[in-house]
Scaffold this motif. Structure first.
Motif, short mmCIF file in Angstrom:
data_model
loop_
_atom_site.label_atom_id
_atom_site.label_comp_id
_atom_site.label_asym_id
_atom_site.label_seq_id
_atom_site.Cartn_x
_atom_site.Cartn_y
_atom_site.Cartn_z
N VAL A 134 0.66 -1.14 0.04
CA VAL A 134 0.09 0.07 0.03
C VAL A 134 0.98 1.19 0.12
N THR A 135 2.06 1.14 0.71
CA THR A 135 2.80 2.37 0.66
C THR A 135 3.60 2.56 -0.63
N GLY A 136 3.93 1.52 -1.15
CA GLY A 136 4.43 1.62 -2.61
C GLY A 136 3.60 2.28 -3.46
N ILE A 137 2.23 1.85 -3.37
CA ILE A 137 1.47 2.27 -4.30
C ILE A 137 0.98 3.61 -4.14
N LEU A 138 1.20 4.01 -3.00
CA LEU A 138 0.67 5.57 -2.32
C LEU A 138 1.79 6.47 -2.88
N ALA A 139 3.05 6.18 -2.51
CA ALA A 139 4.26 7.11 -2.79
C ALA A 139 4.47 7.29 -4.35
N THR A 140 3.83 6.00 -5.29
CA THR A 140 4.19 6.13 -6.53
C THR A 140 3.58 7.42 -7.10
N MET A 141 2.20 7.39 -6.72
CA MET A 141 1.08 8.59 -7.48
C MET A 141 1.77 9.57 -7.48
N PRO A 142 2.09 10.29 -6.45
CA PRO A 142 2.59 11.83 -6.68
C PRO A 142 3.96 11.85 -7.35
N TYR A 143 4.82 10.74 -7.64
CA TYR A 143 6.00 10.66 -8.54
C TYR A 143 5.52 10.83 -9.79
N ILE A 144 4.21 9.99 -10.36
CA ILE A 144 3.58 10.02 -11.45
C ILE A 144 3.35 11.33 -12.02
N ALA A 145 2.61 11.80 -10.95
CA ALA A 145 1.95 13.32 -11.03
C ALA A 145 3.11 14.21 -11.66
N LEU A 146 4.39 14.09 -10.81
CA LEU A 146 5.46 15.03 -11.30
C LEU A 146 6.01 14.81 -12.69
N GLN A 147 5.70 13.50 -13.32
CA GLN A 147 5.84 13.38 -14.65
C GLN A 147 4.87 14.22 -15.44
N LEU A 148 3.70 13.95 -15.11
CA LEU A 148 2.64 14.73 -15.83
C LEU A 148 2.88 16.29 -15.69
N VAL A 149 3.22 16.87 -14.63
CA VAL A 149 3.65 18.16 -14.66
C VAL A 149 4.67 18.62 -15.32
N GLY A 150 5.60 17.66 -15.58
CA GLY A 150 6.87 17.93 -16.72
C GLY A 150 6.04 18.08 -18.07
N ILE A 151 5.43 17.12 -18.52
CA ILE A 151 4.76 17.03 -19.52
C ILE A 151 3.78 18.55 -19.90
N GLN A 152 3.02 18.63 -18.79
CA GLN A 152 2.19 20.02 -18.94
C GLN A 152 3.01 21.24 -19.19
N ALA A 153 4.13 21.25 -18.32
CA ALA A 153 5.06 22.58 -18.48
C ALA A 153 5.68 22.73 -19.92
N VAL A 154 6.03 21.63 -20.74
CA VAL A 154 6.64 21.42 -22.03
C VAL A 154 5.15 22.25 -22.83
N LEU A 155 4.11 21.55 -22.64
CA LEU A 155 2.95 22.04 -23.68
C LEU A 155 2.58 23.26 -23.51
N ASP A 156 2.68 23.64 -22.26
CA ASP A 156 2.28 25.34 -21.89
C ASP A 156 3.40 26.16 -22.67
N VAL A 157 4.61 25.74 -22.34
CA VAL A 157 5.41 26.83 -23.32
C VAL A 157 5.27 26.59 -24.58
N MET A 158 4.87 25.58 -25.32
CA MET A 158 4.90 25.55 -26.84
C MET A 158 3.39 26.13 -27.00
N GLY A 159 2.61 26.54 -26.21
CA GLY A 159 1.37 27.32 -26.44
C GLY A 159 0.36 26.48 -26.73
N VAL A 160 0.35 25.16 -26.35
CA VAL A 160 -0.81 24.23 -26.63
C VAL A 160 -1.35 23.64 -25.36
N GLY A 161 -0.77 24.01 -24.14
CA GLY A 161 -1.48 23.58 -23.05
C GLY A 161 -1.61 24.69 -22.13
N GLY A 162 -2.67 24.57 -21.07
CA GLY A 162 -2.77 25.62 -20.05
C GLY A 162 -2.90 26.99 -20.50
N GLY A 163 -2.08 27.71 -20.44
CA GLY A 163 -2.58 29.24 -21.27
C GLY A 163 -3.38 29.79 -20.24
#
Length: 552
Positions: A134-163
């Motif tokens: 359970v600890t492994g599953i719980l701890a992994t989720m924010p780490y995956i979330a960090l990867q999604l934040v990284g993708i989102q940052a790239v998309l934002d700067v290219m002008g196709v995400g967030g904005g």
């Protein structure tokens, strides 16, 4: 600073994204075995990867959007404290050189797929195994979330995400598409997909770093100007806190925080399920040992990447923008400094650098649920084919869980996603690492220590506020009895070990029955083929009669 959609950069990014998507699906046929529906095949790549494949896989697994986005963003925002990631990746490799080969050997000998499998077999305790899972599953989720934040940052700067869009669906649609593609090829190909894509990811990252560390300083007038600009920026008072923005060199008052972050992160890194999954995919004990000696090459890359935070300050990224999101600093720096085609290549390196670990993390978390929740508690007689099907489905659910962290936590200090996961996963260290060397600890004492560490760590992290978030706003807090700010995860770990030691002594004095250790001393040094032992193990380890225990 560039505005609007960068068409050239977006085109290059999409081309590379499509390339890795195709590779992800083709990976299902790469080294495909006859028993493709076995969890060993889908979740561990058949335990067949050699030195170089394992090196690229572990590199792709450990050096993530955390490395390319969160660490330099932390340096950009606060200065010297962000460099804690460099010494921690130096500290970790001598430690894992000692214990990872032993974990690989016992897992190979006994057919273990997850660290919880080992804990269950070593201590004869389904309860302790469940806690680790359970600890492994719980701890992994924010780490995956960090990867999604990284993708989102790239998309934002290219002008196709967030904005500036206020419609959440339009704002996050590109991220959701990337998320769906990741889920699809992970479901189809398992661990082989990130193993194959990691070659592309690492090649891109090394190209981008080599160019960035030479080209950008030339554009900015040299390192002297870069460090001078950073020093001036950190000396300015942050209106939100009333204190200087940061430090170019860590002061005495912050050294406890720096040291505990580095040590705690080093202890936690190879407790993460994805780190262990990548290790167990190796074909031999020697492959594991060789990788612990050559992986430090990535630490050189990390140090260079961290300095990009200083370069972003010297370039004026975010200057004058109230509440600027530091996670955009490095993608924006690349957009400002590089021609559009190379900026697109850099964005692809960051995006792919986030997809590879996200895939491994979701697979590792899914394996934990399947072997240590589904099989141990829900369906003890599940066939290997049923295990694999459940793991595939759970890998999708885990990614959705990561989205919850993205939507509910402050994304402007994304490194806290990883540090929060570290607080939790560090509490599994006593059960796993101590168990590789000794059977002295009592299973109930380890479970009690885990509970205390988890409770304190979660409570302490919950009570930390930031200027933008009332809860989970940081990962450092005053250390009780010392009066210094330190990493919550390490404080919780010390409490965990103290409780486990005291209660072990008490339980042994009372003659409290301990569980059965199914492993043998020879399992910890074995190089031989893995027997199909796990399927024949008794399903209820806690109910086995106690036997005398001794250290191995």
């Amino acid at each position: 600073m560039k505005h609007g959609v960068n068409g050239v950069a977006l085109t290059v990014f999409v081309v590379f994204f499509l390339l890795v998507t195709v590779l992800g699906f083709l990976a299902a046929r790469w080294r495909r075995a006859e028993n493709a529906l076995h969890l060993d095949e889908w979740g561990l790549g058949g335990r067949s990867f050699g030195t170089w494949i394992t090196w690229f896989l572990l590199g792709g697994d450990l050096y993530t959007a955390y490395t390319f986005v969160a660490v330099p963003a932390a340096v950009y925002a606060a200065g010297a404290s962000g460099f804690f990631a460099v010494p921690y990746t130096i500290l970790v490799y001598p430690m894992i050189f000692c214990f990872l080969p032993r974990l690989w050997s016992v897992a190979r000998s006994r057919g273990y797929v997850t660290p919880s499998d080992f804990v269950r077999g070593r201590y004869g305790s389904r309860g302790l195994s469940l806690a680790v899972a359970v600890t492994g599953i719980l701890a992994t989720m924010p780490y995956i979330a960090l990867q999604l934040v990284g993708i989102q940052a790239v998309l934002d700067v290219m002008g196709v995400g967030g904005g500036a869009s206020t419609n959440w669906f339009v704002k996050d649609l590109p991220l959701l598409i990337a998320f769906a593609v990741l889920a699809a090829y992970t479901y189809s190909s398992g661990l082989r997909a990130p193993a194959l894509i990691a070659f592309v990811k690492d090649a891109l990252i090394y190209i981008v770093i080599a160019v960035a560390i030479i080209y950008i300083p030339i554009r900015l007038g040299g390192f002297q100007h870069i460090f001078h600009s950073a020093s001036q920026a950190y000396a300015k008072v942050n209106p939100a806190t009333g204190k200087p923005r940061g430090e170019l060199v860590s002061s005495a008052k912050n050294q406890w925080a720096y040291a505990t972050l580095a040590l705690g992160s080093a202890l936690a890194l190879f407790m993460y399920p994805h780190s262990i999954t990548a290790t167990l995919s190796s074909r031999s004990r020697n492959v594991v040992r060789r990788n612990t000696t050559i992986l430090p090459l990535y630490s050189v890359m990390l140090g260079l990447l961290a300095m990009l935070g200083f370069m972003a300050i010297a370039d004026g990224v975010g200057k004058g923008v109230k509440g600027y999101n530091a996670q955009l600093a490095i993608p924006q720096l690349f957009s400002n400094m590089f021609p559009s085609w190379f900026a697109g290549l850099s964005f692809a390196a960051i995006g792919i650098g986030a997809l590879v670990p996200a895939a491994i993390m979701s697979i590792a978390a899914a394996n934990l649920f399947t072997r240590n929740v589904y099989k141990d508690f829900l369906r003890p007689n599940a066939t290997p084919e049923q295990e694999t099907r459940v793991s595939k489905l759970v890998s999708l659910v885990v990614k959705v869980g990561a989205l919850v962290f993205v939507l509910t936590m402050d994304k402007t200090v994304a490194i806290n996603f990883q540090l929060l996961g570290g607080i939790w996963i560090l509490q599994t260290f006593p059960a796993i690492v101590a168990g590789l060397y000794t059977r002295w600890f009592h299973r109930w004492a380890l479970l009690a220590g885990w509970l205390v560490g988890m409770a304190y760590g979660t409570w302490a992290a919950w009570t930390v506020a930031s200027p933008t978030q009332a809860h989970f706003g940081g990962s450092s807090k005053l250390i009780p009895g010392i009066g210094q700010i330190g990493y919550i995860g390490l404080t919780a770990f010390v409490l965990n070990v103290a409780v486990a030691v005291v209660l072990t002594v008490a339980f042994k004095a009372l003659g409290t029955p301990d569980g059965v250790d199914e492993t043998a001393p020879s399992d910890y040094t074995a190089e031989g083929p893995r027997p199909a032992a796990r399927e024949q193990l008794p399903p209820h380890g806690d109910e086995l009669p106690p036997v005398p225990t001794g250290g191995h």
